[in-house]
Design an enzyme around this catalytic site. Structure first.
Site, PDB file in Angstrom:
ATOM      1  N   CYS A 137       0.801  -1.224   0.000  1.00  0.00           N
ATOM      2  CA  CYS A 137       0.000   0.000   0.000  1.00  0.00           C
ATOM      3  C   CYS A 137       0.836   1.276   0.000  1.00  0.00           C
ATOM      4  CB  CYS A 137      -0.943   0.000   1.197  1.00  0.00           C
ATOM      5  SG  CYS A 137      -0.117  -0.334   2.769  1.00  0.00           S
ATOM      6  N   HIS A 252      -2.430   6.815   4.203  1.00  0.00           N
ATOM      7  CA  HIS A 252      -0.989   6.750   4.438  1.00  0.00           C
ATOM      8  C   HIS A 252      -0.321   8.009   3.897  1.00  0.00           C
ATOM      9  CE1 HIS A 252      -1.596   2.803   5.790  1.00  0.00           C
ATOM     10  NE2 HIS A 252      -0.928   2.094   4.898  1.00  0.00           N
TER      11      HIS A 252
END
EC number: 1.2.1.11
Length: 347
Positions: A137, A252
């Site tokens: 990710c 993130h």
């Protein structure tokens, strides 16, 4: 409705449909109108029998232990590495092409590791393994930017610090962060007994994601090096990373230092990054604007800010990026792989 009778449309299975990424996959299939002639939802035995809605139709969740992949053309796997290691071979043996969202097959030489904006050409042919791996990710948004920089300036080195949200561990990670935060506010003198995060992530940052390796780096940090090299086709690319878990529910962030072969002009760099597919550069409006996980307005784009060329080294610059890890970092990349497979007639 994306359920169609067209015999060329794939029959789809989503393994891990009840998880955070599985839920997002379903949402994206609906939103992007991915055409299918059948869809099956699959999860572990404890979720079997529950129902989930896809395009307004209720579908039962099947236990992966009993599921027959013979009627599946394309299977999304997002149920964890152990489940992929156990059940992906069964799916490919039955003839399905698998898009796998775990580390299980990423470094297999017979398995392409794909970010469609970077290396979609690998989807022109069915992979020998029957599997297409979805990258980490944090790797996905990074390589989407590095690709453009490499083509223009050449990349010598990237130094990355990640700030990764609790949703990287799915629903359990988010639930524990919320529970721990409430408990810490109510009883600050007590130590919250974290299961997903140790020590507790509430009002804390943890400079460790995944297990430690003999090198002193973590597996998460090694993933970003190995995967970046494979996706970009640069086997000697120098990427070094510190991966940190932060008390953010979703999204993130990364602080990235890039050294290049050529001299970098900031204005040109900003325009180069802004021209990349599905990238928003907040610096185009003002050098003082920047994205955060709480403020990004489009979860389907990589958001960039704080673009700074080093005044003491014009071949190096900093940038800050934010990406929704459940979409950009997982489900959206997987759906875009599926769209490319269908468009290229590979299935």
């Amino acid at each position: 409705m994306t359920l169609v009778t067209d015999p060329t449309a794939p029959r789809i299975a989503i393994v891990g449909a009840t998880g955070a990424v599985g839920n997002t996959l379903i949402e994206l299939i609906e939103q992007r109108g991915l055409r299918y002639r059948d869809i099956q939802l699959v999860a572990s035995a404890r979720s079997a029998g529950t129902e989930l809605s896809v395009d307004g139709v209720a579908y039962p969740v099947h236990a992966v232990e009993e599921f027959d992949f013979a009627g599946v053309d394309l299977a999304f796997f997002s149920a964890g590495t152990e489940a992929s290691e156990q059940w992906v071979p069964r799916a490919t043996a039955a003839g399905a092409v698998v898009i796998d969202n775990t580390i299980a097959f990423r470094m297999d030489p017979d398995t392409p590791l794909v970010v469609p904006q970077v290396n979609a050409h690998l989807l022109d042919a069915r992979p020998r393994s029957g599997v297409i791996a979805n990258p980490n990710c944090s790797t996905i948004p990074l390589v989407r930017l590095l690709d453009g920089v490499e083509r223009r300036y050449g990349v010598r080195q990237a130094v990355v610090s990640t700030y990764q949200a609790a949703s990287g561990l799915g629903h359990p990670g988010v639930e524990e962060l919320r529970e721990a935060s409430r408990a810490t506010l109510d009883h600050p003198e007590e130590v919250y007994p974290g299961k997903e995060f140790s020590p507790s992530l509430a009002f804390n940052v943890i400079p460790k994601i995944d297990r430690f390796l003999d090198s002193g780096f973590t597996l998460e940090e090694q993933k970003m090096l190995q995967e970046s090299r494979k996706i970009l086709g640069l086997p000697h690319l120098d990427v070094t990373t510190t991966c940190v878990r932060v008390p953010v529910v979703n999204g993130h962030s990364e602080a990235v230092w890039i050294e290049t072969q050529g001299v970098v002009d900031r204005a040109e760099l900003v325009e180069l990054l802004a021209a990349l597919p599905e990238v928003t550069v907040h610096d185009r409006r003002s050098p003082h604007e920047f994205p955060t996980p709480a403020t990004i307005d489009d979860p389907y784009r990589v958001h960039v800010g704080r673009v700074r060329v080093n005044p003491n080294n014009p071949r190096a610059f900093w940038l800050w990026l934010v990406a929704d890890n459940l979409t950009i970092g997982a489900a959206l990349n997987a759906v875009q792989i599926a769209e490319e497979l269908i468009a290229r007639g590979t299935l």
